[in-house]
Design an enzyme around this catalytic site. Structure first.
Site, PDB file in Angstrom:
ATOM      1  N   GLU A 178      26.418  -0.365  85.770  1.00  0.00           N
ATOM      2  CA  GLU A 178      27.156  -1.596  85.431  1.00  0.00           C
ATOM      3  C   GLU A 178      26.689  -2.636  86.431  1.00  0.00           C
ATOM      4  OE1 GLU A 178      29.037  -1.587  82.920  1.00  0.00           O
ATOM      5  OE2 GLU A 178      29.607   0.502  82.669  1.00  0.00           O
TER       6      GLU A 178
HETATM    7  N1  LIG Z   1      29.174  -5.076  87.904  1.00  0.00           N
HETATM    8  C1  LIG Z   1      30.065  -5.195  88.877  1.00  0.00           C
HETATM    9  O1  LIG Z   1      31.194  -4.800  88.746  1.00  0.00           O
HETATM   10  C2  LIG Z   1      29.682  -5.774  90.168  1.00  0.00           C
HETATM   11  C3  LIG Z   1      30.469  -5.513  91.276  1.00  0.00           C
HETATM   12  C4  LIG Z   1      30.103  -6.027  92.519  1.00  0.00           C
HETATM   13  C5  LIG Z   1      28.972  -6.796  92.606  1.00  0.00           C
HETATM   14  N2  LIG Z   1      28.272  -7.052  91.478  1.00  0.00           N
HETATM   15  C6  LIG Z   1      27.070  -7.867  91.536  1.00  0.00           C
HETATM   16  O2  LIG Z   1      26.612  -7.947  92.860  1.00  0.00           O
HETATM   17  C7  LIG Z   1      26.484  -9.293  93.301  1.00  0.00           C
HETATM   18  C8  LIG Z   1      27.048  -9.509  94.676  1.00  0.00           C
HETATM   19  O3  LIG Z   1      27.643  -8.362  95.207  1.00  0.00           O
HETATM   20  P1  LIG Z   1      26.954  -7.501  96.345  1.00  0.00           P
HETATM   21  O4  LIG Z   1      25.915  -8.344  97.001  1.00  0.00           O
HETATM   22  O5  LIG Z   1      27.989  -6.880  97.187  1.00  0.00           O
HETATM   23  O6  LIG Z   1      26.253  -6.404  95.430  1.00  0.00           O
HETATM   24  P2  LIG Z   1      25.434  -5.142  95.898  1.00  0.00           P
HETATM   25  O7  LIG Z   1      24.762  -4.581  94.720  1.00  0.00           O
HETATM   26  O8  LIG Z   1      24.625  -5.467  97.087  1.00  0.00           O
HETATM   27  O9  LIG Z   1      26.581  -4.162  96.383  1.00  0.00           O
HETATM   28  C9  LIG Z   1      27.388  -3.473  95.472  1.00  0.00           C
HETATM   29  C10 LIG Z   1      27.551  -2.050  95.960  1.00  0.00           C
HETATM   30  O10 LIG Z   1      26.290  -1.428  96.054  1.00  0.00           O
HETATM   31  C11 LIG Z   1      26.133  -0.810  97.309  1.00  0.00           C
HETATM   32  N3  LIG Z   1      24.738  -0.829  97.663  1.00  0.00           N
HETATM   33  C12 LIG Z   1      24.023  -1.880  98.128  1.00  0.00           C
HETATM   34  N4  LIG Z   1      22.761  -1.502  98.372  1.00  0.00           N
HETATM   35  C13 LIG Z   1      22.673  -0.195  98.052  1.00  0.00           C
HETATM   36  C14 LIG Z   1      21.627   0.768  98.075  1.00  0.00           C
HETATM   37  N5  LIG Z   1      20.387   0.448  98.476  1.00  0.00           N
HETATM   38  N6  LIG Z   1      21.900   2.029  97.679  1.00  0.00           N
HETATM   39  C15 LIG Z   1      23.140   2.352  97.271  1.00  0.00           C
HETATM   40  N7  LIG Z   1      24.171   1.506  97.217  1.00  0.00           N
HETATM   41  C16 LIG Z   1      23.930   0.239  97.600  1.00  0.00           C
HETATM   42  C17 LIG Z   1      26.975  -1.655  98.240  1.00  0.00           C
HETATM   43  O11 LIG Z   1      27.358  -0.918  99.370  1.00  0.00           O
HETATM   44  C18 LIG Z   1      28.152  -1.954  97.368  1.00  0.00           C
HETATM   45  O12 LIG Z   1      29.019  -0.872  97.423  1.00  0.00           O
HETATM   46  C19 LIG Z   1      27.228 -10.115  92.291  1.00  0.00           C
HETATM   47  O13 LIG Z   1      26.560 -11.309  92.051  1.00  0.00           O
HETATM   48  C20 LIG Z   1      27.302  -9.245  91.068  1.00  0.00           C
HETATM   49  O14 LIG Z   1      26.242  -9.530  90.220  1.00  0.00           O
HETATM   50  C21 LIG Z   1      28.575  -6.557  90.282  1.00  0.00           C
END
Ligand SMILES: NC(=O)c1ccc[n+]([C@@H]2O[C@H](COP(=O)([O-])OP(=O)(O)OC[C@H]3O[C@@H](n4cnc5c(N)ncnc54)[C@H](O)[C@@H]3O)[C@@H](O)[C@H]2O)c1
Ligand SMILES: O=CCCC(=O)O
EC number: 1.2.1.16
Length: 500
Positions: free
Chosen positions: A271
């Site tokens: 997602e």
């Molecule tokens: N679809 C959703 O519900 C949802 C939720 C949160 C964020 N987002 C997206 O993320 C953007 C901003 O949020 P963000 O910067 O915190 O997102 P992100 O993808 O960096 O982080 C989301 C999650 O992924 C984890 N994560 C990050 N890098 C990882 C890796 N290399 N391996 C495993 N897990 C990892 C983070 O710890 C966090 O728990 C938003 O613009 C949105 O598009 C989407």
């Protein structure tokens, strides 16, 4: 920090009645491992204050936890029935409701969202356990007629095995329960890495899972800091033991995880980011559209993956819509999520605030006008930003292409259905989309043409356990919740029997 006195003092400070919910270690094979030699700080995003230290789980502990999870899976596979798993999930649901207020407070202090939003999240999160408790005993398969008279083809849906779950901070409980409920209903064991920003909600669920009767090793949780997050993501993807990854987060991280999973050919459910269009046609009920925009754009200060990102308003109803929306949004109150007057909390961190600012600056430089807000609100705390409405946003503004994930409402005028559909679909993303019209042929026509996994027609509220939640394109794949949700955690096995 982990002594009973310290935990009790922390719980009392925030009005959390059940101090057992406060966990600061990793849950590994049924044991809580608190290791104070390496910790990370959880902070209140509203004021930047330190809340509590949580164990930064060591890689060797996680590796062992994954092995234990495989042993638990194999044992549980032989012993359990769907009905038994359903009863455990139902107990989990009941326990979430018993601890409802405490779970909501925990969510607010680490995520920042208003207490009302947190309560909404706990209701939503628990509903997935109720839903999957009812689905667990109903994992049906087929008896398929063969082309050969002496043969029968019998299928069964079997749990895929150990599942790695990676969850974000914006729904620290619901993104876990939506995945965990389906995985456990199918009979899978799970290893979970919660978001670094919000581990306390996750660990509270870990505690309740044990109380609900999750067998040891069927659910392990490894809190880690930002730096170790990348290592754990790679470890999960490359582990031959883990058979599936379910991730919610940004598209960039989704692409990285997919690349890292290539060598183990894992089943994946993602997602990811969205860029939801929200269209108000000239034949819409404008009051309905305004009400929907308030919830769908500004819920959790715009930090929801299905939030409207760009609002296209037909020129005939533009003035009415923008006037009514601005009037309603100006009644909202920014503040600490625990303050009963607060309707909207801070953003999660400084980077999120900067993104909102950059989208505002870009739109204004291209001719947009500020109808409300428009600035950071540092007097409230480091991560606050005004709820902002921009009028006459041009079609080449950055916000048309890039998800803000914050409290910016950009209003863009359009003239024709053809024009707006082209604008709405001019994106790689396709999670949610919304449109408003009283014309039923238009509802079918536009609904069929919008390229999104989920569409709201005359509503801005999509989420519920029975909805197949998921996107297309760069918004990911797989469906969570609903009658399809368990499929992502099963494999179909066929047995061909001859000699009949
Ligand atoms: N679809 C959703 O519900 C949802 C939720 C949160 C964020 N987002 C997206 O993320 C953007 C901003 O949020 P963000 O910067 O915190 O997102 P992100 O993808 O960096 O982080 C989301 C999650 O992924 C984890 N994560 C990050 N890098 C990882 C890796 N290399 N391996 C495993 N897990 C990892 C983070 O710890 C966090 O728990 C938003 O613009 C949105 O598009 C989407
Ligand atoms: O932000 C991601 C999930 C949002 C929802 O389930 O409504």
């Amino acid at each position: 920090m982990s002594s009973i006195e310290e935990i009790n003092a922390f719980a009392t400070k925030y009005g959390i009645k059940n101090a057992n919910l406060i966990k600061t270690g990793a849950l590994v094979n049924g044991e809580w491992i608190v290791d104070n030699s390496e910790v990370f700080s959880v902070e209140d995003p509203a004021n930047g204050e330190h809340l509590i230290n949580v164990t930064n789980t060591k890689i060797e502990v996680i590796e062992q936890g994954i092995k234990d999870s495989q042993i638990a899976f194999k044992k549980f596979l032989k012993e359990s029935t769907g009905r038994q798993r359903g009863r455990i999930l139902r107990k989990f649901y009941d326990l979430m409701l018993e601890n409802f207020d405490d779970l909501a407070i925990i969510c607010t202090i680490e995520n920042g969202k208003s207490l009302a939003d947190s309560k909404g999240e706990i209701t939503y999160a628990s509903s997935f356990f109720e839903w999957f408790s009812e689905e667990a005993p109903r994992i049906y398969a087929d008896n398929i007629p063969s082309a050969t008279a002496s043969k029968r083809i019998i299928t069964s849906k079997q749990p895929i095995g150990v599942v790695g779950i990676l969850t974000p901070w914006n729904f620290p409980s619901a993104m876990i329960t939506r995945k965990l409920g389906a995985a456990f209903a199918a009979g899978c064991s799970t290893v979970i890495k919660p978001a670094t920003e919000t581990p306390l909600s996750a660990l509270a669920l870990g505690y309740l899972a044990q109380e609900a009767g999750f067998p040891k090793g069927m659910l392990s949780m490894f809190p880690v800091d930002q730096e170790r997050t990348k290592e754990v993501g790679k470890l999960f993807c490359e582990s031959p033991i883990i058979k599936k990854i379910s991730f919610t987060g940004s598209t960039g991280v989704g692409k990285l995880l997919m690349t890292q999973s290539a060598q183990t050919l894992k089943k994946l459910s993602f997602e990811l980011g969205g860029n939801a269009p929200f269209i108000v046609f000239e034949d819409a009920d404008v009051d309905v559209a305004v009400k929907a925009a308030l919830g769908c754009k500004l819920r959790q200060s715009g930090q929801t993956c299905i939030c409207a990102n760009r609002l296209y308003i037909h020129e005939d109803v533009y003035d009415e819509f923008s006037t009514k929306l601005t009037k309603e949004v100006s009644k909202y109150v920014l503040g600490h999520g625990l303050d009963p007057n607060t309707t909207h909390g801070p953003l999660i961190h400084e980077r999120a605030v900067q993104k909102v600012e950059s989208h505002i600056d870009d739109a204004i430089s291209k001719g947009a006008e500020i109808l409300l807000g428009g600035k950071k609100a540092p007097h409230l705390g480091p991560n606050f930003h005004d709820l902002t409405i921009l009028g006459n946003v041009p079609k080449d503004a950055l916000v048309n292409k890039d998800e803000t994930f914050g409290p910016l409402v950009p209003l863009i005028k359009f003239k024709t259905e053809e024009e707006v559909l082209e604008l709405a679909n001019d994106t790689e993303y396709g999670l949610a989309g919304y449109f408003f019209s009283k014309n039923y042929s238009r509802i079918f026509r536009v609904g069929e043409q919008l390229n999104c996994g989920m569409i709201g027609a005359n509503t801005g509220a999509l989420g519920e356990a029975s909805l197949p939640f998921g996107g297309i394109g760069w918004s990911g794949f797989g469906r969570e919740g609903s009658k399809y949700g368990i499929d992502d955690y099963t494999v179909i096995k066929s047995i061909v029997i001859d000699g009949i």
